[in-house]
Design a protein around this motif. Structure first.
Motif, PDB file in Angstrom:
ATOM      1  N   LYS A   1       2.954 -39.058   5.842  1.00  0.00           N
ATOM      2  CA  LYS A   1       1.679 -39.532   6.246  1.00  0.00           C
ATOM      3  C   LYS A   1       1.227 -40.684   4.947  1.00  0.00           C
ATOM      4  CE  LYS A   1      -0.054 -36.927  10.037  1.00  0.00           C
ATOM      5  NZ  LYS A   1       1.000 -35.960  10.082  1.00  0.00           N
TER       6      LYS A   1
ATOM      7  N   THR B   1      -3.035 -45.733   6.267  1.00  0.00           N
ATOM      8  CA  THR B   1      -4.358 -45.758   6.534  1.00  0.00           C
ATOM      9  C   THR B   1      -5.280 -45.701   5.374  1.00  0.00           C
ATOM     10  OG1 THR B   1      -3.705 -44.173   8.432  1.00  0.00           O
ATOM     11  CG2 THR B   1      -6.222 -44.297   7.738  1.00  0.00           C
TER      12      THR B   1
ATOM     13  N   SER C   1     -11.131 -36.869   7.136  1.00  0.00           N
ATOM     14  CA  SER C   1     -10.156 -37.781   7.612  1.00  0.00           C
ATOM     15  C   SER C   1      -8.650 -37.251   7.705  1.00  0.00           C
ATOM     16  CB  SER C   1     -10.444 -39.218   7.718  1.00  0.00           C
ATOM     17  OG  SER C   1     -11.739 -39.650   8.069  1.00  0.00           O
TER      18      SER C   1
ATOM     19  N   TYR D   1      -8.163 -33.633   8.599  1.00  0.00           N
ATOM     20  CA  TYR D   1      -8.432 -33.378  10.177  1.00  0.00           C
ATOM     21  C   TYR D   1      -6.899 -33.591  10.440  1.00  0.00           C
ATOM     22  CZ  TYR D   1      -9.312 -34.689  14.885  1.00  0.00           C
ATOM     23  OH  TYR D   1      -9.483 -34.624  16.293  1.00  0.00           O
ATOM     24  N   GLN D   2      -6.074 -34.622  10.244  1.00  0.00           N
ATOM     25  CA  GLN D   2      -4.822 -35.021  10.542  1.00  0.00           C
ATOM     26  C   GLN D   2      -3.808 -33.998  10.129  1.00  0.00           C
ATOM     27  OE1 GLN D   2      -3.494 -38.970  10.632  1.00  0.00           O
ATOM     28  NE2 GLN D   2      -5.638 -39.749  10.059  1.00  0.00           N
ATOM     29  N   LEU D   3      -4.298 -33.034   9.409  1.00  0.00           N
ATOM     30  CA  LEU D   3      -3.077 -32.006   8.708  1.00  0.00           C
ATOM     31  C   LEU D   3      -3.614 -30.598   9.309  1.00  0.00           C
ATOM     32  CD1 LEU D   3      -3.405 -32.551   4.974  1.00  0.00           C
ATOM     33  CD2 LEU D   3      -1.789 -33.715   6.763  1.00  0.00           C
TER      34      LEU D   3
ATOM     35  N   GLN E   1      -6.659 -29.661  18.099  1.00  0.00           N
ATOM     36  CA  GLN E   1      -7.008 -29.967  19.465  1.00  0.00           C
ATOM     37  C   GLN E   1      -7.725 -28.706  20.205  1.00  0.00           C
ATOM     38  OE1 GLN E   1      -7.132 -32.845  20.840  1.00  0.00           O
ATOM     39  NE2 GLN E   1      -6.342 -33.856  18.867  1.00  0.00           N
TER      40      GLN E   1
END
Length: 303
Positions: A109, A146, A163, A166-168, A173
């Motif tokens: 990413k 991003t 942010s 969070y994606q890591l 979920q």
């Protein structure tokens, strides 16, 4: 990556080493590569590589150290000084970095931080950031990029890093589903989950619309500074309750790796009831962390 003086080490020190902004002035330039390992949420380990930005080091990264630097990268964070007078060179190094990532870690990413935005006149910030963001996204193809605007002097730094992290998080979920259930059961307006060491927001659920879109990052910044003030007095921060005629906010230790913040506006619900609900939910969320699976190790390159 990013040129020397772009602010890479300062932001890493604020987020992960409990520095305050004014203390970063005493930090020296990074020589070659500095490694640090940060345990995050128990099972997640961030392997941070802070790479020096002097021209000599940059050239070495793309030649003799190419395989070592760019192999097994999960996340690339590239920092741009918004006031750099060598923008063309900055973009050249960025593209060289992307080429190495494509060859060695094509699934990584990519995040770009347009840093030191506090030095730009306030009425020009949106325009300048939008132009820089469009250029970076165009240069990044075929990789997705991003972009965030950041400054160590306001909440934007926490917004960007929250942010990114969070994606890591592998079970984010599941975490959000359980946080939503918890908020609905206790009739909260909003519930936020903070990582304990960095105070980055890692999950939240809101039942009512809130006016301030930047409230999470502002809270992170304020509480992190308050925690540092407590530590200087040999005291430890445990919990806090703030109440006025419109709402009550509770911040408390939640699990071994998190703090929770609960916002309540129903005056008929006493503070004691909310605190009991927080205490009773701890075991469930601790269990979620324990059954999350094996330890995850993520390699992040700050260039």
């Amino acid at each position: 990556m990013g040129k020397s003086g772009s602010g890479k080490t300062s932001m890493r020190s604020i987020i992960f080493a409990n520095y305050i902004a004014r203390d970063t002035r005493r930090l020296g330039a990074t020589i070659d590569v500095e490694h640090s390992h940060v345990r995050f949420l128990g099972n997640l380990v961030l392997n941070l590589w802070d790479c020096g930005g002097q021209d000599t080091f940059m050239e070495n990264y793309f030649t003799s150290q190419r395989d070592n630097i760019f192999r097994n990268v999960e996340v690339l964070i590239y920092v741009f000084d918004v006031e750099s007078r060598e923008l063309e060179k900055d973009m050249h190094y960025y593209q060289s970095c992307l080429e190495a990532i494509l060859q060695n870690s094509s699934d990584a990413k990519v995040f770009c931080l347009v840093h030191k935005m506090d030095l730009v006149q306030e009425d020009q910030r949106d325009l300048i950031f939008k132009e820089r963001e469009e250029d970076l996204k165009r240069l990044s193809r075929p990789l997705a990029c991003t972009c965030f605007r950041t400054s160590i002097w306001d909440e934007t730094l926490y917004k960007a890093w929250s942010s990114i992290v969070y994606q890591l998080i592998p079970n984010v979920q599941q975490l959000e589903t359980n946080l939503r259930n918890f908020a609905q059961i206790i009739e909260a307006d909003e519930v936020l989950l903070f990582e304990r060491a960095t105070f980055l927001v890692i999950s939240h659920y809101q039942c009512k619309e809130q006016r301030d879109a930047h409230r999470f990052e502002k809270i992170s910044n304020i509480i992190k500074q308050f925690k540092l003030s407590c530590s200087k007095l040999a005291a430890s921060f445990q919990s806090m309750e703030v109440r006025n005629s419109n709402f009550a906010a509770f911040i408390d230790v939640f699990t071994s790796n998190t703090y929770v913040m609960v916002i309540m506006s129903d005056p008929s619900i006493p503070s004691a009831a909310t605190l009991i609900n927080i205490r009773n939910a701890r075991k469930h969320f601790e269990k979620l962390e324990r059954v999350d699976g094996p330890k995850h190790s993520l390699h992040m390159r700050m260039r």
